[in-house]
Design a protein around this motif. Structure first.
Motif, PDB file in Angstrom:
ATOM      1  N   GLY A  75     -24.490  80.793  -3.764  1.00 47.35           N
ATOM      2  CA  GLY A  75     -23.819  82.044  -4.083  1.00 47.35           C
ATOM      3  C   GLY A  75     -24.822  83.174  -4.187  1.00 47.35           C
ATOM      4  O   GLY A  75     -25.974  83.068  -3.741  1.00 47.35           O
ATOM      5  N   ARG A  76     -24.383  84.262  -4.821  1.00 47.53           N
ATOM      6  CA  ARG A  76     -25.206  85.473  -4.842  1.00 47.53           C
ATOM      7  C   ARG A  76     -26.555  85.268  -5.520  1.00 47.53           C
ATOM      8  O   ARG A  76     -27.576  85.786  -5.071  1.00 47.53           O
ATOM      9  N   ASN A  77     -26.566  84.528  -6.625  1.00 50.21           N
ATOM     10  CA  ASN A  77     -27.835  84.353  -7.340  1.00 50.21           C
ATOM     11  C   ASN A  77     -28.813  83.506  -6.537  1.00 50.21           C
ATOM     12  O   ASN A  77     -30.021  83.784  -6.518  1.00 50.21           O
ATOM     13  N   THR A  78     -28.308  82.457  -5.892  1.00 53.08           N
ATOM     14  CA  THR A  78     -29.187  81.636  -5.072  1.00 53.08           C
ATOM     15  C   THR A  78     -29.703  82.431  -3.876  1.00 53.08           C
ATOM     16  O   THR A  78     -30.892  82.360  -3.531  1.00 53.08           O
ATOM     17  N   GLU A  79     -28.823  83.205  -3.245  1.00 56.72           N
ATOM     18  CA  GLU A  79     -29.253  84.023  -2.115  1.00 56.72           C
ATOM     19  C   GLU A  79     -30.303  85.048  -2.545  1.00 56.72           C
ATOM     20  O   GLU A  79     -31.281  85.291  -1.827  1.00 56.72           O
ATOM     21  N   ALA A  80     -30.123  85.634  -3.724  1.00 59.38           N
ATOM     22  CA  ALA A  80     -31.104  86.598  -4.231  1.00 59.38           C
ATOM     23  C   ALA A  80     -32.435  85.911  -4.501  1.00 59.38           C
ATOM     24  O   ALA A  80     -33.510  86.473  -4.224  1.00 59.38           O
ATOM     25  N   ALA A  81     -32.374  84.694  -5.045  1.00 58.22           N
ATOM     26  CA  ALA A  81     -33.607  83.948  -5.311  1.00 58.22           C
ATOM     27  C   ALA A  81     -34.322  83.595  -4.008  1.00 58.22           C
ATOM     28  O   ALA A  81     -35.555  83.671  -3.920  1.00 58.22           O
ATOM     29  N   ILE A  82     -33.550  83.235  -2.985  1.00 53.58           N
ATOM     30  CA  ILE A  82     -34.156  82.930  -1.687  1.00 53.58           C
ATOM     31  C   ILE A  82     -34.832  84.170  -1.121  1.00 53.58           C
ATOM     32  O   ILE A  82     -35.970  84.109  -0.624  1.00 53.58           O
ATOM     33  N   ARG A  83     -34.156  85.317  -1.185  1.00 56.15           N
ATOM     34  CA  ARG A  83     -34.752  86.553  -0.660  1.00 56.15           C
ATOM     35  C   ARG A  83     -36.041  86.895  -1.392  1.00 56.15           C
ATOM     36  O   ARG A  83     -37.037  87.303  -0.771  1.00 56.15           O
ATOM     37  N   ALA A  84     -36.026  86.737  -2.719  1.00 57.89           N
ATOM     38  CA  ALA A  84     -37.231  87.043  -3.492  1.00 57.89           C
ATOM     39  C   ALA A  84     -38.376  86.105  -3.117  1.00 57.89           C
ATOM     40  O   ALA A  84     -39.535  86.531  -2.983  1.00 57.89           O
TER      41      ALA A  84
END
Length: 389
Positions: free
Chosen positions: A357-366
């Motif tokens: 979800g959004r948090n995992t995707e944000a963590a991947i981008r970071a």
């Protein structure tokens, strides 16, 4: 075979917290300073009333229409005292586009270990009440507990948005104005009947209410006073009326006592209509009671979630069948490992449930940015291998 070959399509315009409370955004939390920031009263800033002259004019005109339908002036005055236009309600409604989630993702949250554990505890804690409800309405205690679990996380997420403000805002907005004006009038009739006060009539941003997330029109049709105190109180910390109301809803829609909702198709295939909502995943033989559950929420995923959660609450084990890798070539175990490894590296996914979800995707981008990689936010086997080294 029914269902969709690759994904369970869920309409996010559905009322209430039933799907929203599952956390289908994968542990999404408000961004500090963003529209989800919560004020001291517990509501996000955008779900608090703001001045809107056009809304005020609409309410003034609505009062006349409501009075023509028999709503007393005193009820209208009490109901609209302190209410107002909620911009966040309109934002959420307009953003509720259709999305696709696999059945595996849905069940990972709907029948999570935490939801099963809390469900078993809730069943034990309210066993006497649930047994009495089952005796009166003929709906098994585990099914009612599962509905409670999916709709409001066993009462923990009943919603705290004023229903009059929410439904009047959506009626004024006009996208589904006639429908929400019907809900607003129904909410006013509930207040006029004395079942709840305006201050206590809270629910989801779309107006679904109480432990089992009834919309106002459904409340008028199906809610019951199980405690015998003269009020059909689905908002109380005591869930008795709400649970009994859910049972009454199922019974009125044709529930058959003693008939299972269905079961996973294994070596000894049960009889019933066989569906496979996710290609390559488990198949399920469903009965007439499965279709009754869909009257509560017209989704195969929801009905399977209720049935399987009820089975798990009753002591059954997980599904025996497996799901195929996702479009990125990752199994659920891979996705959980990816979330755990990102978090261990300081890129918090805020949970490891295997749902991207959004948090995992944000963590991947970071993580990708920190390594000078192309910033996509997309999980992959290569990313998982990189986190392993």
């Amino acid at each position: 075979m029914q269902g969709e070959s690759a994904a369970v399509k869920t309409n996010r315009r559905l009322f209430g917290l039933g799907l929203v409370s599952l956390g289908l955004a994968a542990c999404a939390r408000p961004v500090p300073g963003g529209p989800g920031t919560r004020a001291r009263d517990g509501l996000p800033d955008d779900l608090r009333p703001v001045a809107n002259g056009a809304y005020d004019a609409w309410v003034a005109a609505f009062r006349g229409r409501a009075a023509a339908q028999g709503i007393a002036p005193s009820t209208l005055s009490a109901a609209f005292r302190g209410t107002g236009y909620l911009p966040g309600v309109v934002t959420r409604d307009r953003n509720q586009t259709e999305f696709s989630r696999t059945l595996e993702d849905y069940l990972s949250i709907a029948v999570s270990d935490e939801r099963v554990r809390k469900g078993r505890a809730a069943l034990a804690r309210h066993r006497q009440t649930l047994a009495a409800i089952e005796d009166r309405f003929g709906v098994e205690a585990e099914i009612i507990t599962a509905i409670w679990g999916l709709e409001s996380f066993y009462g923990e997420r009943r919603g705290d948005v004023p229903v009059i403000s929410a439904t009047s805002t959506l009626a004024f907005d006009g996208r589904r104005g006639q429908f929400f004006e019907q809900q607003l009038v129904a909410a006013l009739r509930i207040l006029e009947n004395g079942d709840v006060t305006p201050a206590r009539m809270t629910g989801s941003w779309a107006g679904a209410m109480g432990h089992t997330q009834f919309i106002p029109t459904s409340y008028l049709q199906f809610a019951v006073d199980f405690t015998g105190d003269g009020r059909r109180d689905i908002w109380s910390d005591d869930p008795s009326d709400a649970l009994a109301s859910a049972a009454a809803y199922l019974r009125r829609n044709g529930w058959t006592r003693g008939l299972r909702w269905g079961a996973e198709v294994t070596d000894s295939a049960p009889s019933g209509t066989v569906i496979q909502p996710q290609a390559g995943g488990p198949r399920f033989a469903t009965t007439a009671n499965f279709r009754v559950i869909k009257r509560y929420n017209n989704s195969d995923a929801y009905a399977i979630g209720i049935g399987h959660l009820a089975d798990r609450i009753g002591g059954a084990g997980p599904l025996r069948g497996s799901f195929p890798p996702d479009a990125n070539g990752l199994t659920r175990a891979d996705r959980i490992a990816l979330q755990e490894r990102l978090t261990a590296r300081g890129f918090d996914t805020q949970g490891a449930d295997g749902v991207i979800g959004r948090n995992t995707e944000a963590a991947i981008r970071a993580y990708q940015a920190s390594r000078g990689l192309p910033v996509t936010g997309t999980p992959s086997q290569a990313l998982l291998r990189g986190l392993t080294s």
